[in-house]
Design a protein around this motif. Structure first.
Motif, short mmCIF file in Angstrom:
data_model
loop_
_atom_site.label_atom_id
_atom_site.label_comp_id
_atom_site.label_asym_id
_atom_site.label_seq_id
_atom_site.Cartn_x
_atom_site.Cartn_y
_atom_site.Cartn_z
N PRO A 69 0.82 -1.22 0.00
CA PRO A 69 0.00 0.00 0.00
C PRO A 69 0.86 1.26 0.00
CG PRO A 69 -0.77 -1.55 1.67
CD PRO A 69 0.55 -2.06 1.18
N ASP A 70 0.28 2.35 -0.52
CA ASP A 70 0.98 3.63 -0.52
C ASP A 70 1.12 4.19 0.89
OD1 ASP A 70 1.26 3.67 -3.29
OD2 ASP A 70 -0.72 4.57 -3.58
N SER A 71 0.14 3.89 1.76
CA SER A 71 0.11 4.45 3.10
C SER A 71 0.74 3.50 4.11
CB SER A 71 -1.34 4.74 3.52
OG SER A 71 -1.46 4.88 4.91
N PRO A 72 1.60 4.01 5.02
CA PRO A 72 2.12 3.15 6.08
C PRO A 72 1.03 2.56 6.96
CG PRO A 72 3.40 5.18 5.95
CD PRO A 72 2.20 5.36 5.06
N LEU A 73 -0.03 3.34 7.20
CA LEU A 73 -1.15 2.79 7.98
C LEU A 73 -1.87 1.70 7.20
CD1 LEU A 73 -2.67 6.01 9.63
CD2 LEU A 73 -1.32 4.21 10.73
#
Length: 266
Positions: A69-73
């Motif tokens: 995913p692009d987001s760490p979360l």
């Protein structure tokens, strides 16, 4: 001695045993004692009684390679086939094609999954038992070396792009976290990133035992968490070759995710 942290709406943790008799001995990684190795081997035997199937599953049983995913979360919820979410906070560009290290790797649950994304992976742990299992279940680009094996670790000094950890920094007081930062600084290249998962309790969730980071490790509560404020993090890295790049609070995970950058030696 400070008492466990408490806040409105949370169940107050039982008070710790008072006095130095409650302090749990610990050592810097390179000075790890036989007693500590035995303690962590015993811990992993207990984990394996409950989690043996997932812990012993080899990397070949996870054929999927979904995009990161692009987001760490978003990475926290990534699943590769069966089993748990990956539960890792890190940027995609800090993993893909990078030389990655994990402190507290256990039986290689993360390494055997990250191996398909990274150039190489180095796992370290106090448990010799867990490391033996990790070597059996991971791909060839993963290496596992005990924290006290200086000769085995020396070839990796100043070669690592990214240090990651899961369920690790939440259990570190100032003393232990400082030792581990000093240890990990040996491996990171200048400009390399360290992703830390400090504990930040959610007032809406029931808590167990939560200490401030100045508190000693506790024999009575060996699994206690340590609550870090932003100022605590700044105190921790003061005088060490790191600076804070950013932090992100996750109420759901009860974490203060902090990204540190390794500074050049002066």
């Amino acid at each position: 001695m400070k008492l466990p942290f408490s806040f409105p709406g949370a169940r107050r943790a039982a008070p710790p045993s008072a006095g130095p008799a409650d302090e749990l001995p610990a050592s810097p990684p390179f000075e790890c004692t036989e007693r500590e190795i035995e303690r962590w081997n015993a811990e992993w035997i207990e984990y394996l009684k409950r989690e043996w199937e997932l812990q012993l599953t080899p990397h070949t049983d996870y054929p999927d390679k979904p995009p990161l995913p692009d987001s760490p979360l978003g990475l926290l919820q990534l699943r590769l086939g069966h089993g748990w979410p990956i539960a890792l906070y890190a940027d995609r560009d800090a993993l893909e094609g990078r030389r990655v290290m994990e402190m507290g790797c256990g039986c290689g649950n993360l390494g055997k999954l990250l191996g398909r994304y990274v150039e190489s992976y180095l796992g370290t742990d106090y448990s010799t038992l867990a490391l033996k299992i990790a070597r059996l279940v991971s791909p060839p680009n993963c290496a596992y070396v005990h924290v006290a094996d200086r000769a085995g670790l020396a070839p990796f000094f100043q070669t690592i792009d990214t240090v990651v950890g899961r369920y690790f920094w939440i259990h570190q007081n100032f003393q232990l976290a400082g030792w581990n930062l000093d240890f990990l600084a040996l491996f990171l290249k200048p400009g390399g990133r360290l992703y830390a998962d400090f504990y930040w309790p959610n007032p809406a969730m029931e808590q167990a035992v939560v200490f401030t980071p100045d508190h000693a490790l506790s024999r009575a509560y060996p699994s206690a968490t340590f609550r870090y404020t932003a100022e605590d993090v700044r105190r921790l890295i003061a005088g060490r070759p790191f600076r804070v790049l950013r932090e992100e609070i996750s109420p759901e995970m009860q974490r203060r995710y902090t990204v540190l950058e390794r500074l050049p030696d002066r």
